[in-house]
Design a protein around this motif. Structure first.
Motif, PDB file in Angstrom:
ATOM      1  N   ARG A 195      21.380  -2.324  -2.453  1.00  0.00           N
ATOM      2  CA  ARG A 195      22.483  -2.489  -1.494  1.00  0.00           C
ATOM      3  C   ARG A 195      23.849  -2.278  -2.135  1.00  0.00           C
ATOM      4  N   ARG A 218       6.321  -0.725   2.419  1.00  0.00           N
ATOM      5  CA  ARG A 218       7.078  -1.425   1.382  1.00  0.00           C
ATOM      6  C   ARG A 218       7.915  -0.392   0.647  1.00  0.00           C
ATOM      7  N   ARG A 242      14.852  -1.004  -2.265  1.00  0.00           N
ATOM      8  CA  ARG A 242      16.190  -0.643  -1.790  1.00  0.00           C
ATOM      9  C   ARG A 242      17.235  -1.261  -2.717  1.00  0.00           C
ATOM     10  N   ASP A 288      11.669  -4.241   0.309  1.00  0.00           N
ATOM     11  CA  ASP A 288      11.796  -4.521   1.738  1.00  0.00           C
ATOM     12  C   ASP A 288      10.673  -3.843   2.491  1.00  0.00           C
ATOM     13  N   ASP A 289      10.488  -4.250   3.752  1.00  0.00           N
ATOM     14  CA  ASP A 289       9.646  -3.511   4.681  1.00  0.00           C
ATOM     15  C   ASP A 289      10.548  -2.608   5.504  1.00  0.00           C
TER      16      ASP A 289
END
Length: 327
Positions: free
Chosen positions: A8, A3, A6, A19-20
């Motif tokens: 963007r 995990r 993030r 996210d993974d």
């Protein structure tokens, strides 16, 4: 898989997404580390908003503590199974597991737990280079006055304690009476609630009109002009952050008119550019903490999934001391 938080695109806390992500093997000069706790710092906000630009998409976070899982070629100061902590480029600490450069990762003494290790590295190393390496002409001596803005923050509370151990008279500013009381309880000689009184005349009163030898300022735009006026002749303005926004351009001539002042803009990552310097500074910090001279206050804990709330609270100045993300 890990995990990991993030971003963007630059923006507000809603840009932080968990996210993974796949984690590979460490290359030459790298390690893979499994985090037990992650530190939260105002530089993370600068990265998220784009004040300090990152190539997108990007990881975020600059400090953590955990256990080394694997080391790449050329890494000799760490091995698999070592307890470790760091403050390091590149960003990416908001995660369970990461591969990263080994240069600024240090073995964590057994006497320091993982949460403390995660909370102390970036802020503690910052306090170390400010008080020990960013000094005015002639250095700092016992009894000297220094002004430290945001004294109840993570760096500030460490600096209050360390300055007391050095025999300095630290004048701390903060935005509430509660924060002022906290800074005072941890070693600030004098405190000023900047929302209730003008810190400039108060500093002059405390110092008998002489001013301070150095101002340590992570606030930036809002405190800059008056901070210069708080300095004694040949004093040092040490800027190390922009919590209220970047300092606007100024004419160097004003430094002469205000007392032949010195100005510097410091960053931790210049100071920890080498393995040797990083270890030397970390050893000084570890000694201060294990001796009890400096206690690391963790006043806020958020699960990784609540990272947006953590950023909102940090920006709203609702936090004191150190903040960590738990895994």
């Amino acid at each position: 898989m890990s995990r990991a938080v993030r971003i963007r695109q630059p923006g507000g806390p809603d840009e932080l997404v968990v996210d993974d992500v796949e984690v590979g093997q460490p290359g030459p000069g790298e390690i893979r580390i499994r985090h037990h706790a992650v530190g939260l710092n105002f530089i993370d906000v600068y990265h998220r908003t784009g004040l300090y630009p990152l190539a997108m998409p990007a990881g975020i976070g600059m400090e953590a503590a955990g256990v080394v899982e694997a080391v790449g070629d050329g890494v000799t100061h760490l091995k698999a199974g070592d307890r470790a902590a760091y403050a390091s480029q590149p960003p990416g600490a908001y995660c369970e597991v990461r591969v990263m450069p080994a240069k600024t990762v240090c073995k964590l003494p057994d006497a320091i737990d993982f949460e403390t290790g995660a909370a102390m590295m970036l802020k503690g190393l910052t306090a170390q280079y400010l008080l020990k390496r960013t000094q005015p002409q002639g250095g700092l001596k016992e009894g000297d006055h220094v002004l430290f803005h945001a004294a109840a923050g993570g760096v500030g509370l460490i600096a209050c304690q360390w300055a007391k151990a050095m025999g300095l008279q630290l004048i701390g500013t903060a935005g509430t009476d509660e924060k002022c009381a906290l800074a005072k309880s941890l070693g600030a000689t004098h405190v000023i609630n900047y929302n209730q009184e003008d810190f400039l005349p108060k500093v002059k009163e405390i110092t008998g009109g002489r001013g301070v030898k150095v101002v340590y300022d992570s606030v930036g735009k809002d405190t800059w002009d008056k901070s210069l006026d708080c300095l004694s002749p040949f004093g040092l303005m040490a800027s190390f952050g922009n919590a209220s926004g970047p300092v606007p351009p100024f004419a160097p001539g004003i430094l002469g008119a205000k007392g032949s002042l010195y100005v510097t803009r410091q960053t931790l990552f210049t100071h920890i550019a080498t393995r040797e310097a990083t270890q030397q500074m970390a050893d000084d910090l570890f000694a201060a903490v294990t001796s009890g001279q400096v206690k690391i206050r963790i006043d806020q804990r958020y699960p990784l999934e609540q990272v947006r709330e953590a950023h909102r609270d940090l920006e709203a100045r609702k936090t004191t001391g150190c903040t960590i993300l738990t895994l």
